[in-house]
Every structure is written in C-alpha cells, then in structure tokens.
Design a protein around this motif. Structure first.
Motif, short mmCIF file in Angstrom:
data_model
loop_
_atom_site.label_atom_id
_atom_site.label_comp_id
_atom_site.label_asym_id
_atom_site.label_seq_id
_atom_site.Cartn_x
_atom_site.Cartn_y
_atom_site.Cartn_z
N SER A 228 -22.72 -5.37 -69.93
CA SER A 228 -22.26 -6.60 -70.57
C SER A 228 -23.04 -6.89 -71.85
CB SER A 228 -22.35 -7.78 -69.61
OG SER A 228 -23.69 -8.10 -69.34
N THR B 95 -16.94 -9.55 -71.30
CA THR B 95 -17.71 -10.48 -70.48
C THR B 95 -17.10 -10.63 -69.10
OG1 THR B 95 -18.47 -11.69 -72.42
CG2 THR B 95 -18.57 -12.85 -70.34
N HIS C 267 -22.39 -16.76 -68.80
CA HIS C 267 -21.08 -16.17 -69.05
C HIS C 267 -20.00 -17.25 -69.10
CE1 HIS C 267 -22.67 -12.23 -68.96
NE2 HIS C 267 -22.87 -12.18 -67.65
#
Length: 190
Positions: A88, A114, A166
């Motif tokens: 990520s 993501t 996130h």
C-alpha cells in the motif's frame, strides 16, 4: 480602489462586499484537502517504515540473506497480511504524486490501491487476530512478544491506526475528485 490615507469614495461604506470577487469553493476545498491528503500519506509512509523495520528479518531471509543482527531481534514470523499491506506504500506514493497537478487519474489509482492493498489486508489481519485478541482480553494469554509487549496488542493498535488513516485518505481523495472535476461536467448535470 482603497487607500490607506484619504477619504473613502462616496457610497462605499464596506457594505457592498457581496458583489466582489471571491475564491471559488472548489479551489478552497482543493487546497485544504490536498494538504490533508498529503499529511495522511506522510503518516502512512511513516507507518510503512515501521512495518519495514518490523519485517526486515523476514524479508532478508525471504531473499536469501542471513544477517545475525536481525535474528537477535526475536520477532515473530511475518504474517501474510503484513506483506500485502506493505504494497500500500506504492499507492500512497501515487496519491502524493497526484496532488501537485490535480491529476484525477493518479488519485483514482491511489484510491484503488488503498482499497486493495490497504483495507483488504487490514480486514484479513482483523479476522486473523480476533481469536488471539479475545484470548488476550479474557485470559491474558498471548503467544508472541514484540518489543517487550504482547504482539497481539501491537498488531491490533497498528490495524486500528491504519484503518483510520486509510479511511481518512479515501475520504479526502473522494472530495478532491469531486473538486477537480471539470466545470463543464458540473454544468451538464444541472
């Protein structure tokens, strides 16, 4: 035109401000959320560096290197979701690169990366840790120790922090995509 000294022109007492030019909302929103997204990505990269340090013994043995200093750290074996989450960081760098020129394509790639490499590994990590975490909270039993603390607690903290990062990153990205959309599309929607 205003001057620091002298009389004010007749009829301009300051109450006519409503017709003056102002910055359009999308530029204000874009500027604010670019800063927020860059800070979010910066924190993501910092967490990624911590994860890279944590995975260093596993990565070196994975690639066939043998460093005795890393083996002395006595860390538990890396879990698959940790390796997946490490990817990520690529998505976060893409998100960082999208902000200077308002590149919507790169921002959408950041959002996709993501979700795939950030949120999905976190969900797998939560599923994998739920039994260990419940055993720790009910019986204070744990199997691994990392840095002098139960590993399950550190993993749970890491997962909680990452899920928040996130989530905020995706929210800022969605707001930026809406703000960067060309004005002609907005007029067609009306």
């Amino acid at each position: 035109m205003a001057s620091k000294s002298g009389n004010r022109p007749q009829g301009s007492d300051g109450s006519d401000h409503w017709h003056r030019e102002s910055i359009a909302w999308q530029y204000k929103v874009s500027s604010l959320n670019k800063t927020r997204l860059r800070f979010d990505v910066f924190l993501h990269i910092i967490l990624g560096l911590f994860m890279l340090i944590r995975l260093a013994p596993g990565l070196t043995s994975l690639f066939g290197f043998n460093f005795m200093a890393l083996r002395r750290w006595d860390l538990p074996h890396p879990r698959p979701w940790e390796y997946a989450w490490l990817f990520s960081l690529v998505a976060s760098i893409i998100g960082w690169r999208s902000t200077p020129h308002n590149n919507t394509f790169l921002l959408k790639q950041y959002m996709l990366g993501t979700v795939i490499f950030g949120i999905l590994p976190i969900m797998f990590g939560i599923i994998e840790l739920r039994n260990d975490l419940s055993a720790y909270f009910t019986e204070r039993k744990y199997t691994y120790v990392m840095f002098g603390m139960p590993a399950v607690v550190l993993w749970a903290l890491f997962l909680a922090i990452c899920s928040q990062l996130h989530g905020f990153g995706l929210y800022f990205a969605v707001v930026l995509v809406k703000a960067w959309r060309p004005r002609t599309e907005k007029l067609k929607q009306r």
